[in-house]
Design a protein around this motif. Sequence first.
Motif, mmCIF file in Angstrom:
data_model
loop_
_atom_site.group_PDB
_atom_site.id
_atom_site.type_symbol
_atom_site.label_atom_id
_atom_site.label_comp_id
_atom_site.label_asym_id
_atom_site.label_seq_id
_atom_site.Cartn_x
_atom_site.Cartn_y
_atom_site.Cartn_z
ATOM 1 N N ALA A 86 0.823 -1.222 0.000
ATOM 2 C CA ALA A 86 0.000 0.000 0.000
ATOM 3 C C ALA A 86 0.851 1.263 0.000
ATOM 4 O O ALA A 86 0.630 2.178 0.781
ATOM 5 C CB ALA A 86 -0.976 -0.007 1.176
ATOM 6 N N VAL A 87 1.827 1.317 -0.906
ATOM 7 C CA VAL A 87 2.673 2.511 -1.007
ATOM 8 C C VAL A 87 2.548 3.153 -2.394
ATOM 9 O O VAL A 87 3.499 3.692 -2.921
ATOM 10 C CB VAL A 87 4.153 2.191 -0.698
ATOM 11 C CG1 VAL A 87 4.334 1.802 0.722
ATOM 12 C CG2 VAL A 87 4.699 1.146 -1.622
ATOM 13 N N MET A 88 1.374 3.107 -2.953
ATOM 14 C CA MET A 88 1.162 3.657 -4.287
ATOM 15 C C MET A 88 0.713 5.121 -4.247
ATOM 16 O O MET A 88 0.513 5.727 -5.285
ATOM 17 C CB MET A 88 0.118 2.823 -5.035
ATOM 18 C CG MET A 88 0.457 1.358 -5.162
ATOM 19 S SD MET A 88 1.846 1.051 -6.227
ATOM 20 C CE MET A 88 1.087 1.200 -7.810
ATOM 21 N N ASP A 89 0.553 5.709 -3.055
ATOM 22 C CA ASP A 89 -0.010 7.054 -2.970
ATOM 23 C C ASP A 89 0.982 8.161 -3.304
ATOM 24 O O ASP A 89 0.575 9.246 -3.706
ATOM 25 C CB ASP A 89 -0.627 7.288 -1.588
ATOM 26 C CG ASP A 89 0.367 7.143 -0.456
ATOM 27 O OD1 ASP A 89 1.382 6.450 -0.640
ATOM 28 O OD2 ASP A 89 0.124 7.701 0.627
ATOM 29 N N MET A 90 2.294 7.924 -3.161
ATOM 30 C CA MET A 90 3.300 8.958 -3.414
ATOM 31 C C MET A 90 4.476 8.359 -4.168
ATOM 32 O O MET A 90 4.803 7.195 -3.977
ATOM 33 C CB MET A 90 3.815 9.547 -2.093
ATOM 34 C CG MET A 90 2.772 10.176 -1.224
ATOM 35 S SD MET A 90 3.421 10.628 0.386
ATOM 36 C CE MET A 90 4.281 12.104 -0.017
ATOM 37 N N GLY A 91 5.127 9.184 -4.970
ATOM 38 C CA GLY A 91 6.328 8.744 -5.661
ATOM 39 C C GLY A 91 7.545 8.857 -4.758
ATOM 40 O O GLY A 91 7.499 9.476 -3.687
ATOM 41 N N LYS A 92 8.664 8.287 -5.205
ATOM 42 C CA LYS A 92 9.858 8.292 -4.354
ATOM 43 C C LYS A 92 10.428 9.699 -4.188
ATOM 44 O O LYS A 92 10.940 10.027 -3.126
ATOM 45 C CB LYS A 92 10.917 7.340 -4.899
ATOM 46 C CG LYS A 92 11.518 7.717 -6.219
ATOM 47 C CD LYS A 92 12.546 6.699 -6.644
ATOM 48 C CE LYS A 92 13.035 6.982 -8.041
ATOM 49 N NZ LYS A 92 13.922 5.960 -8.529
ATOM 50 N N TRP A 93 10.304 10.544 -5.207
ATOM 51 C CA TRP A 93 10.847 11.897 -5.081
ATOM 52 C C TRP A 93 9.985 12.757 -4.174
ATOM 53 O O TRP A 93 10.496 13.606 -3.442
ATOM 54 C CB TRP A 93 11.014 12.534 -6.459
ATOM 55 C CG TRP A 93 12.017 11.782 -7.278
ATOM 56 C CD1 TRP A 93 11.766 11.026 -8.382
ATOM 57 C CD2 TRP A 93 13.420 11.663 -7.020
ATOM 58 N NE1 TRP A 93 12.929 10.460 -8.834
ATOM 59 C CE2 TRP A 93 13.966 10.835 -8.020
ATOM 60 C CE3 TRP A 93 14.271 12.164 -6.046
ATOM 61 C CZ2 TRP A 93 15.307 10.505 -8.076
ATOM 62 C CZ3 TRP A 93 15.604 11.847 -6.100
ATOM 63 C CH2 TRP A 93 16.112 11.030 -7.107
#
Length: 166
Positions: A112-119
Amino acid sequence: MLGYTVVVAMLAYFLLFSGFFITRDRIPSYWTWFHYLSLVKYPYQAVLQNEFGGGASRCFSCGVQMFDGSPIGSLPEAVKLRVLGAISSVLGTNITAETCVATGTDVLAQQAVMDMGKWTCLLVTVAWSFFFRFLFYIVLLVGNTIKMLSVLLRCLPVCSLFVSES
Protein backbone atom coordinates in the motif's frame (compact mmCIF):
# COMPACT_ATOMS: atom_id res chain seq x y z
CA MET A 1 14.79 11.31 31.58
CA LEU A 2 11.16 12.03 30.72
CA GLY A 3 12.30 13.20 27.28
CA TYR A 4 13.83 9.81 26.49
CA THR A 5 10.63 8.06 27.49
CA VAL A 6 8.51 10.31 25.28
CA VAL A 7 10.90 9.93 22.32
CA VAL A 8 10.96 6.14 22.61
CA ALA A 9 7.15 6.02 22.80
CA MET A 10 6.78 8.31 19.78
CA LEU A 11 9.30 6.32 17.75
CA ALA A 12 7.48 3.10 18.59
CA TYR A 13 4.24 4.58 17.24
CA PHE A 14 6.07 5.97 14.19
CA LEU A 15 7.47 2.52 13.42
CA LEU A 16 4.15 0.81 14.04
CA PHE A 17 2.13 3.12 11.81
CA SER A 18 4.74 3.81 9.11
CA GLY A 19 3.49 0.97 6.92
CA PHE A 20 6.29 -1.45 7.73
CA PHE A 21 4.37 -3.50 10.31
CA ILE A 22 0.81 -2.45 9.48
CA THR A 23 -0.13 -1.28 5.99
CA ARG A 24 -2.10 1.94 5.63
CA ASP A 25 -5.21 0.02 4.58
CA ARG A 26 -5.25 -1.95 7.85
CA ILE A 27 -4.72 1.04 10.18
CA PRO A 28 -7.96 2.07 11.94
CA SER A 29 -9.39 5.31 10.55
CA TYR A 30 -8.92 7.16 13.83
CA TRP A 31 -5.12 6.44 13.69
CA THR A 32 -4.61 7.30 9.99
CA TRP A 33 -3.47 10.85 10.84
CA PHE A 34 -0.55 9.36 12.79
CA HIS A 35 0.46 7.36 9.70
CA TYR A 36 0.98 10.62 7.80
CA LEU A 37 2.88 12.22 10.70
CA SER A 38 5.27 9.27 10.96
CA LEU A 39 8.86 10.25 10.26
CA VAL A 40 9.61 6.67 9.18
CA LYS A 41 6.81 6.45 6.58
CA TYR A 42 8.37 8.66 3.92
CA PRO A 43 11.90 7.19 3.78
CA TYR A 44 10.40 3.68 3.93
CA GLN A 45 8.08 4.40 1.02
CA ALA A 46 10.89 6.03 -0.97
CA VAL A 47 13.07 2.94 -0.55
CA LEU A 48 10.23 0.63 -1.59
CA GLN A 49 9.45 2.82 -4.61
CA ASN A 50 13.12 2.81 -5.57
CA GLU A 51 13.50 -0.96 -5.24
CA PHE A 52 10.20 -2.19 -6.63
CA GLY A 53 9.25 0.66 -8.96
CA GLY A 54 9.52 0.25 -12.69
CA GLY A 55 6.08 -1.17 -13.33
CA ALA A 56 5.04 -4.59 -14.50
CA SER A 57 8.17 -5.12 -16.60
CA ARG A 58 10.30 -6.25 -13.63
CA CYS A 59 9.49 -9.67 -12.25
CA PHE A 60 10.35 -10.50 -8.64
CA SER A 61 8.93 -14.01 -8.37
CA CYS A 62 8.46 -16.61 -11.10
CA GLY A 63 6.49 -19.85 -10.99
CA VAL A 64 8.12 -22.22 -8.49
CA GLN A 65 9.89 -19.35 -6.68
CA MET A 66 6.60 -18.48 -5.02
CA PHE A 67 6.96 -21.63 -2.91
CA ASP A 68 10.29 -20.52 -1.40
CA GLY A 69 9.97 -20.02 2.35
CA SER A 70 6.96 -22.34 2.59
CA PRO A 71 6.70 -26.04 3.41
CA ILE A 72 6.39 -26.78 -0.31
CA GLY A 73 9.74 -25.05 -0.94
CA SER A 74 11.70 -28.04 0.36
CA LEU A 75 9.97 -30.51 -1.96
CA PRO A 76 11.50 -31.65 -5.28
CA GLU A 77 11.06 -29.54 -8.41
CA ALA A 78 8.69 -32.09 -9.98
CA VAL A 79 6.28 -31.83 -7.04
CA LYS A 80 6.36 -28.04 -7.26
CA LEU A 81 5.51 -28.21 -10.95
CA ARG A 82 2.56 -30.54 -10.22
CA VAL A 83 1.33 -28.09 -7.57
CA LEU A 84 1.64 -25.27 -10.13
CA GLY A 85 -0.37 -27.39 -12.57
CA ALA A 86 -3.08 -27.92 -9.94
CA ILE A 87 -3.18 -24.17 -9.19
CA SER A 88 -3.39 -23.49 -12.93
CA SER A 89 -6.37 -25.80 -13.38
CA VAL A 90 -8.21 -24.27 -10.41
CA LEU A 91 -7.58 -20.69 -11.55
CA GLY A 92 -8.17 -21.47 -15.21
CA THR A 93 -4.84 -19.98 -16.33
CA ASN A 94 -1.56 -21.48 -17.42
CA ILE A 95 1.07 -20.98 -14.72
CA THR A 96 4.45 -22.45 -15.63
CA ALA A 97 7.86 -22.37 -13.93
CA GLU A 98 8.66 -19.19 -15.92
CA THR A 99 5.35 -17.36 -15.36
CA CYS A 100 5.80 -14.11 -13.47
CA VAL A 101 3.62 -14.16 -10.36
CA ALA A 102 4.87 -11.01 -8.59
CA THR A 103 5.89 -7.79 -10.33
CA GLY A 104 7.16 -4.62 -8.71
CA THR A 105 3.72 -3.05 -9.04
CA ASP A 106 2.21 -6.04 -7.22
CA VAL A 107 4.68 -5.68 -4.34
CA LEU A 108 3.99 -1.94 -4.03
CA ALA A 109 0.23 -2.51 -4.10
CA GLN A 110 0.53 -5.23 -1.45
CA GLN A 111 2.48 -2.84 0.80
CA ALA A 112 0.00 0.00 0.00
CA VAL A 113 2.67 2.51 -1.01
CA MET A 114 1.16 3.66 -4.29
CA ASP A 115 -0.01 7.05 -2.97
CA MET A 116 3.30 8.96 -3.41
CA GLY A 117 6.33 8.74 -5.66
CA LYS A 118 9.86 8.29 -4.35
CA TRP A 119 10.85 11.90 -5.08
CA THR A 120 7.82 13.24 -3.25
CA CYS A 121 8.71 11.05 -0.27
CA LEU A 122 12.27 12.36 -0.40
CA LEU A 123 11.00 15.95 -0.52
CA VAL A 124 8.74 15.36 2.51
CA THR A 125 11.68 13.78 4.40
CA VAL A 126 13.86 16.83 3.66
CA ALA A 127 11.01 19.16 4.69
CA TRP A 128 10.68 17.31 8.03
CA SER A 129 14.43 17.67 8.51
CA PHE A 130 14.32 21.45 7.94
CA PHE A 131 11.29 21.77 10.21
CA PHE A 132 13.10 20.01 13.07
CA ARG A 133 16.28 22.03 12.52
CA PHE A 134 14.23 25.22 12.78
CA LEU A 135 12.44 23.89 15.86
CA PHE A 136 15.75 22.99 17.55
CA TYR A 137 17.13 26.45 16.69
CA ILE A 138 14.13 28.11 18.36
CA VAL A 139 14.49 25.89 21.45
CA LEU A 140 18.19 26.70 21.73
CA LEU A 141 17.54 30.41 21.20
CA VAL A 142 14.81 30.55 23.84
CA GLY A 143 16.80 28.35 26.23
CA ASN A 144 19.90 30.53 25.84
CA THR A 145 17.86 33.73 26.36
CA ILE A 146 16.32 32.33 29.55
CA LYS A 147 19.74 31.25 30.78
CA MET A 148 21.22 34.71 30.10
CA LEU A 149 18.31 36.40 31.90
CA SER A 150 18.68 34.15 34.94
CA VAL A 151 22.43 34.89 35.14
CA LEU A 152 21.69 38.59 34.78
CA LEU A 153 19.05 38.49 37.53
CA ARG A 154 21.39 36.62 39.88
CA CYS A 155 24.13 39.13 39.17
CA LEU A 156 21.86 42.18 39.57
CA PRO A 157 22.17 42.54 43.39
CA VAL A 158 25.94 42.15 43.21
CA CYS A 159 26.22 44.53 40.27
CA SER A 160 24.14 47.17 42.09
CA LEU A 161 26.69 47.16 44.96
CA PHE A 162 29.47 48.03 42.56
CA VAL A 163 27.42 50.75 40.88
CA SER A 164 26.36 52.42 44.16
CA GLU A 165 29.92 52.48 45.59
CA SER A 166 31.43 54.32 42.69
